[in-house]
Design an enzyme around this catalytic site. Structure first.
Site, PDB file in Angstrom:
ATOM      1  N   ARG A  96       0.848  -1.185   0.000  1.00  0.00           N
ATOM      2  CA  ARG A  96       0.000   0.000   0.000  1.00  0.00           C
ATOM      3  C   ARG A  96       0.882   1.233   0.000  1.00  0.00           C
ATOM      4  O   ARG A  96       1.729   1.383   0.875  1.00  0.00           O
ATOM      5  CB  ARG A  96      -0.863  -0.047   1.261  1.00  0.00           C
ATOM      6  CG  ARG A  96      -2.124   0.729   1.169  1.00  0.00           C
ATOM      7  CD  ARG A  96      -2.951   0.493   2.393  1.00  0.00           C
ATOM      8  NE  ARG A  96      -2.339   1.034   3.590  1.00  0.00           N
ATOM      9  CZ  ARG A  96      -2.995   1.283   4.708  1.00  0.00           C
ATOM     10  NH1 ARG A  96      -4.283   1.017   4.781  1.00  0.00           N
ATOM     11  NH2 ARG A  96      -2.393   1.762   5.765  1.00  0.00           N
ATOM     12  N   ASP A 103       1.150  -2.743  11.993  1.00  0.00           N
ATOM     13  CA  ASP A 103       1.429  -3.196  10.629  1.00  0.00           C
ATOM     14  C   ASP A 103       1.744  -4.692  10.674  1.00  0.00           C
ATOM     15  O   ASP A 103       2.780  -5.115  11.193  1.00  0.00           O
ATOM     16  CB  ASP A 103       2.613  -2.419  10.052  1.00  0.00           C
ATOM     17  CG  ASP A 103       2.791  -2.715   8.571  1.00  0.00           C
ATOM     18  OD1 ASP A 103       2.688  -1.789   7.761  1.00  0.00           O
ATOM     19  OD2 ASP A 103       3.006  -3.906   8.230  1.00  0.00           O
ATOM     20  N   ASP A 155       5.088  -5.930   9.078  1.00  0.00           N
ATOM     21  CA  ASP A 155       6.262  -5.546   9.866  1.00  0.00           C
ATOM     22  C   ASP A 155       6.372  -6.366  11.150  1.00  0.00           C
ATOM     23  O   ASP A 155       7.463  -6.785  11.539  1.00  0.00           O
ATOM     24  CB  ASP A 155       6.203  -4.049  10.214  1.00  0.00           C
ATOM     25  CG  ASP A 155       6.561  -3.172   9.019  1.00  0.00           C
ATOM     26  OD1 ASP A 155       7.142  -3.693   8.052  1.00  0.00           O
ATOM     27  OD2 ASP A 155       6.248  -1.970   9.071  1.00  0.00           O
TER      28      ASP A 155
HETATM   29  O1  LIG Z   1      -7.002  -2.586   3.068  1.00  0.00           O
HETATM   30  P1  LIG Z   1      -5.796  -1.795   2.689  1.00  0.00           P
HETATM   31  O2  LIG Z   1      -5.907  -0.345   3.061  1.00  0.00           O
HETATM   32  O3  LIG Z   1      -5.401  -1.975   1.268  1.00  0.00           O
HETATM   33  O4  LIG Z   1      -4.605  -2.277   3.625  1.00  0.00           O
HETATM   34  C1  LIG Z   1      -4.360  -3.614   3.906  1.00  0.00           C
HETATM   35  C2  LIG Z   1      -3.041  -4.035   3.338  1.00  0.00           C
HETATM   36  O5  LIG Z   1      -1.965  -3.402   4.058  1.00  0.00           O
HETATM   37  C3  LIG Z   1      -1.066  -4.398   4.524  1.00  0.00           C
HETATM   38  O6  LIG Z   1      -0.077  -4.672   3.606  1.00  0.00           O
HETATM   39  P2  LIG Z   1       1.133  -3.634   3.346  1.00  0.00           P
HETATM   40  O7  LIG Z   1       0.767  -2.690   2.263  1.00  0.00           O
HETATM   41  O8  LIG Z   1       1.559  -3.042   4.647  1.00  0.00           O
HETATM   42  O9  LIG Z   1       2.257  -4.579   2.762  1.00  0.00           O
HETATM   43  P3  LIG Z   1       3.159  -5.653   3.556  1.00  0.00           P
HETATM   44  O10 LIG Z   1       2.283  -6.840   3.846  1.00  0.00           O
HETATM   45  O11 LIG Z   1       4.263  -5.961   2.624  1.00  0.00           O
HETATM   46  O12 LIG Z   1       3.635  -4.996   4.831  1.00  0.00           O
HETATM   47  C4  LIG Z   1      -1.971  -5.593   4.724  1.00  0.00           C
HETATM   48  O13 LIG Z   1      -1.284  -6.808   4.836  1.00  0.00           O
HETATM   49  C5  LIG Z   1      -2.893  -5.524   3.536  1.00  0.00           C
HETATM   50  O14 LIG Z   1      -2.364  -6.121   2.364  1.00  0.00           O
HETATM   51  O1  LIG Z   2      -3.798  -1.460  10.431  1.00  0.00           O
HETATM   52  C1  LIG Z   2      -3.255  -1.811   9.371  1.00  0.00           C
HETATM   53  C2  LIG Z   2      -3.621  -1.270   8.119  1.00  0.00           C
HETATM   54  C3  LIG Z   2      -3.014  -1.714   6.993  1.00  0.00           C
HETATM   55  N1  LIG Z   2      -2.047  -2.653   7.088  1.00  0.00           N
HETATM   56  C4  LIG Z   2      -1.682  -3.185   8.286  1.00  0.00           C
HETATM   57  O2  LIG Z   2      -0.793  -4.039   8.333  1.00  0.00           O
HETATM   58  N2  LIG Z   2      -2.294  -2.730   9.397  1.00  0.00           N
HETATM   59 MG   LIG Z   3       2.810  -3.696   5.854  1.00  0.00          MG
END
Ligand SMILES: O=P(O)(O)OC[C@H]1O[C@H](OP(=O)(O)OP(=O)(O)O)[C@H](O)[C@@H]1O
Ligand SMILES: O=c1cc[nH]c(=O)[nH]1
Ligand SMILES: [Mg+2]
Length: 213
Positions: free
Chosen positions: A108, A204, A207
């Site tokens: 995102r 997150d 993370d």
């Molecule tokens: O509903 P949304 O607003 O789209 O957010 C949710 C997304 O955000 C996080 O991923 P992130 O973008 O942090 O990637 P990552 O898993 O690599 O940390 C999570 O695992 C979802 O994929």
């Molecule tokens: O709360 C949140 C929102 C988006 N992605 C995450 O991992 N956590």
């Molecule tokens: Mg993430």
């Protein structure tokens, strides 16, 4: 579906699952325990989301007699939204070892909050598909992932979204885009904050899972 219809949402309230989710939310929980809990919760969610899998029968021999034994009627695939979906896929693979696996890489954008796609690999003949990602925040990532699956020939009726924590805003966005795709989750939280993080949430997920804070 009307603007505030949550009819496609199934919140799994099993006490063990809710207890484990509280441990995951705690900021003091380290990545190794976070990962273990996510695997365990995914097993429990997987039990619910697979409840309506179709069965057929196969003729087998027990040590005593022949019988028509129930077996799964179609293949099943787990498609993870990277990165955090990997943590859920681990638990579901334990529950369904024959499942095929696919991956959709999305992150995102911190400014626009829109999903960016960087990877795609899907199994052939996936059958029933469990799309997994622990967080449904704005709903953009999950809605985009379903668009990708539909474009790749997967039928709507074969799709289920499996998440851990949802924001109401995300459920609405997802349900508007894909009203016929059921969502299974452990919690419907309160709201999003100004950075589109879920409150109370768990931070997150990617993370915390991979220790990249
Ligand atoms: O509903 P949304 O607003 O789209 O957010 C949710 C997304 O955000 C996080 O991923 P992130 O973008 O942090 O990637 P990552 O898993 O690599 O940390 C999570 O695992 C979802 O994929
Ligand atoms: O709360 C949140 C929102 C988006 N992605 C995450 O991992 N956590
Ligand atoms: Mg993430």
């Amino acid at each position: 579906m009307s603007e505030h219809d949550f009819s496609s949402l199934h919140v799994v309230t099993h006490p063990l699952l809710q207890h484990k989710l509280s441990l995951m939310r705690d900021r003091k929980t380290p990545p190794i325990l976070f990962r273990q809990l996510l695997r365990e919760i995914s097993l429990l969610l997987g039990y619910e989301v697979t409840r309506d899998l179709p069965l057929t029968t196969e003729r087998i021999e027990t040590p005593l007699v022949e019988m028509e034994a129930p077996v799964l009627a179609c293949p099943l695939s787990i498609v993870s939204i990277l990165r955090a979906g990997l943590g859920m896929a681990e638990g579901l693979q334990q529950l369904i070892p024959s499942a095929r696996e696919g991956h959709i890489g999305l992150y995102r954008d911190p400014e626009t909050k829109k999903p960016h796609e960087y990877f795609l690999k899907l199994p052939e003949n996936p059958g029933r598909v469990l799309l997994v990602d622990p967080m449904l925040a704005t709903g953009g990532s999950a809605a985009h992932a379903v668009d990708v699956l539909l474009r790749n020939g997967i039928a709507r009726e074969d799709l289920r979204l499996v998440t851990l924590v949802c924001a109401p805003e995300g459920v609405q966005v997802f349900a508007k885009a894909h009203p016929d795709v059921p969502i299974y989750t452990a919690a419907l939280d309160e709201k999003l904050n100004e950075k589109a993080y879920i409150l109370p949430g768990l931070g997150d997920a990617g993370d915390r899972l991979f220790g990249t804070l």
